[in-house]
Write a protein that holds these residues in place. Structure first.
Motif, PDB file in Angstrom:
ATOM      1  N   SER A   1      -0.259 -11.722   8.790  1.00  0.00           N
ATOM      2  CA  SER A   1      -0.095 -10.591   9.698  1.00  0.00           C
ATOM      3  C   SER A   1      -0.306  -9.293   8.933  1.00  0.00           C
ATOM      4  O   SER A   1       0.089  -9.172   7.774  1.00  0.00           O
ATOM      5  CB  SER A   1       1.318 -10.606  10.304  1.00  0.00           C
ATOM      6  OG  SER A   1       1.480  -9.530  11.201  1.00  0.00           O
ATOM      7  N   VAL A   2      -0.932  -8.346   9.608  1.00  0.00           N
ATOM      8  CA  VAL A   2      -1.148  -7.020   9.039  1.00  0.00           C
ATOM      9  C   VAL A   2      -0.609  -6.006  10.035  1.00  0.00           C
ATOM     10  O   VAL A   2      -0.873  -6.102  11.243  1.00  0.00           O
ATOM     11  CB  VAL A   2      -2.649  -6.764   8.753  1.00  0.00           C
ATOM     12  CG1 VAL A   2      -2.880  -5.332   8.296  1.00  0.00           C
ATOM     13  CG2 VAL A   2      -3.160  -7.745   7.714  1.00  0.00           C
ATOM     14  N   ASP A   3       0.146  -5.040   9.533  1.00  0.00           N
ATOM     15  CA  ASP A   3       0.672  -3.954  10.363  1.00  0.00           C
ATOM     16  C   ASP A   3      -0.482  -3.340  11.157  1.00  0.00           C
ATOM     17  O   ASP A   3      -1.542  -3.052  10.603  1.00  0.00           O
ATOM     18  CB  ASP A   3       1.311  -2.912   9.440  1.00  0.00           C
ATOM     19  CG  ASP A   3       1.991  -1.777  10.175  1.00  0.00           C
ATOM     20  OD1 ASP A   3       1.383  -1.200  11.106  1.00  0.00           O
ATOM     21  OD2 ASP A   3       3.124  -1.440   9.801  1.00  0.00           O
ATOM     22  N   SER A   4      -0.274  -3.156  12.441  1.00  0.00           N
ATOM     23  CA  SER A   4      -1.352  -2.677  13.323  1.00  0.00           C
ATOM     24  C   SER A   4      -1.937  -1.343  12.862  1.00  0.00           C
ATOM     25  O   SER A   4      -3.113  -1.062  13.101  1.00  0.00           O
ATOM     26  CB  SER A   4      -0.858  -2.565  14.768  1.00  0.00           C
ATOM     27  OG  SER A   4       0.217  -1.640  14.849  1.00  0.00           O
TER      28      SER A   4
ATOM     29  N   LEU B   1       0.864  -1.170   0.000  1.00  0.00           N
ATOM     30  CA  LEU B   1       0.000   0.000   0.000  1.00  0.00           C
ATOM     31  C   LEU B   1       0.904   1.225   0.000  1.00  0.00           C
ATOM     32  O   LEU B   1       1.738   1.379   0.907  1.00  0.00           O
ATOM     33  CB  LEU B   1      -0.902  -0.019   1.236  1.00  0.00           C
ATOM     34  CG  LEU B   1      -2.071   0.927   1.279  1.00  0.00           C
ATOM     35  CD1 LEU B   1      -3.041   0.665   0.119  1.00  0.00           C
ATOM     36  CD2 LEU B   1      -2.806   0.803   2.589  1.00  0.00           C
ATOM     37  N   ASP B   2       0.765   2.034  -1.019  1.00  0.00           N
ATOM     38  CA  ASP B   2       1.627   3.207  -1.163  1.00  0.00           C
ATOM     39  C   ASP B   2       3.108   2.844  -1.086  1.00  0.00           C
ATOM     40  O   ASP B   2       3.906   3.538  -0.451  1.00  0.00           O
ATOM     41  CB  ASP B   2       1.288   4.262  -0.102  1.00  0.00           C
ATOM     42  CG  ASP B   2      -0.137   4.770  -0.217  1.00  0.00           C
ATOM     43  OD1 ASP B   2      -0.631   4.854  -1.359  1.00  0.00           O
ATOM     44  OD2 ASP B   2      -0.742   5.075   0.826  1.00  0.00           O
ATOM     45  N   GLY B   3       3.477   1.722  -1.706  1.00  0.00           N
ATOM     46  CA  GLY B   3       4.865   1.304  -1.747  1.00  0.00           C
ATOM     47  C   GLY B   3       5.392   0.695  -0.462  1.00  0.00           C
ATOM     48  O   GLY B   3       6.582   0.435  -0.343  1.00  0.00           O
TER      49      GLY B   3
ATOM     50  N   TYR C   1      -2.722  -0.585   9.937  1.00  0.00           N
ATOM     51  CA  TYR C   1      -3.574  -0.798   8.769  1.00  0.00           C
ATOM     52  C   TYR C   1      -4.673  -1.827   9.015  1.00  0.00           C
ATOM     53  O   TYR C   1      -5.352  -2.245   8.091  1.00  0.00           O
ATOM     54  CB  TYR C   1      -2.716  -1.230   7.572  1.00  0.00           C
ATOM     55  CG  TYR C   1      -1.750  -0.156   7.142  1.00  0.00           C
ATOM     56  CD1 TYR C   1      -2.133   0.828   6.239  1.00  0.00           C
ATOM     57  CD2 TYR C   1      -0.468  -0.108   7.675  1.00  0.00           C
ATOM     58  CE1 TYR C   1      -1.252   1.820   5.854  1.00  0.00           C
ATOM     59  CE2 TYR C   1       0.422   0.890   7.298  1.00  0.00           C
ATOM     60  CZ  TYR C   1       0.024   1.845   6.395  1.00  0.00           C
ATOM     61  OH  TYR C   1       0.896   2.840   6.017  1.00  0.00           O
ATOM     62  N   ARG C   2      -4.844  -2.237  10.246  1.00  0.00           N
ATOM     63  CA  ARG C   2      -5.875  -3.228  10.547  1.00  0.00           C
ATOM     64  C   ARG C   2      -7.261  -2.603  10.437  1.00  0.00           C
ATOM     65  O   ARG C   2      -7.445  -1.410  10.598  1.00  0.00           O
ATOM     66  CB  ARG C   2      -5.649  -3.816  11.942  1.00  0.00           C
ATOM     67  CG  ARG C   2      -4.405  -4.675  11.952  1.00  0.00           C
ATOM     68  CD  ARG C   2      -4.163  -5.355  13.255  1.00  0.00           C
ATOM     69  NE  ARG C   2      -2.904  -6.087  13.177  1.00  0.00           N
ATOM     70  CZ  ARG C   2      -2.171  -6.390  14.203  1.00  0.00           C
ATOM     71  NH1 ARG C   2      -2.556  -6.063  15.419  1.00  0.00           N
ATOM     72  NH2 ARG C   2      -1.036  -7.043  14.028  1.00  0.00           N
ATOM     73  N   GLY C   3      -8.242  -3.457  10.161  1.00  0.00           N
ATOM     74  CA  GLY C   3      -9.617  -2.981  10.043  1.00  0.00           C
ATOM     75  C   GLY C   3      -9.938  -2.395   8.681  1.00  0.00           C
ATOM     76  O   GLY C   3     -10.978  -1.780   8.496  1.00  0.00           O
TER      77      GLY C   3
END
Length: 115
Positions: free
Chosen positions: A27-30, A2-4, A32-34
């Motif tokens: 896993s998703v960076d906190s 997302l955006d590089g 960017y969650r939701g």
């Protein structure tokens, strides 16, 4: 991406013994969650499994957050089992570890087709 920037990862592995794909990590960076990223990553694994003719996708998780379990269920997974006495790799299970590290491990399966 997302955006590089890498904001999420997913890893899966085919298993020949039962013709399934095991979702090993997600896993998703906190920050960017939701935002639906985990669901998109999960769908990519399902698409891979269908495209490569696997019969099912399986996973095991020690996640304590309900959001993780709801995500798997929203993708169509069904809980197939649960263990209250799961041992993390490297744990010796001393009495002290058993007291402080009571880990619940849930298993899920999404059947794609019958074998």
């Amino acid at each position: 991406m997302l955006d590089g920037r890498v904001v999420g990862i997913v890893a899966a592995q085919g298993r020949e013994d039962d013709n399934s794909v095991e979702l090993r990590r997600m896993s998703v960076d906190s920050r960017y969650r939701g935002k639906g990223i985990a669901k998109a990553l999960g769908r990519r694994v399902l698409e891979f499994a269908v495209r490569n003719n696997y019969a099912a996708v399986v996973l095991g998780t020690t996640a304590v957050k309900l959001a993780a379990h709801k995500l798997y269920e929203s993708l169509g997974f069904r809980r197939t089992g649960q263990s209250e006495d799961y041992r993390l790799p490297g744990m010796s299970r001393t009495p002290l570890e058993r007291l402080f590290f009571q880990i619940r491990h849930s298993r899920y399966r999404l059947q794609l087709r019958e074998e």
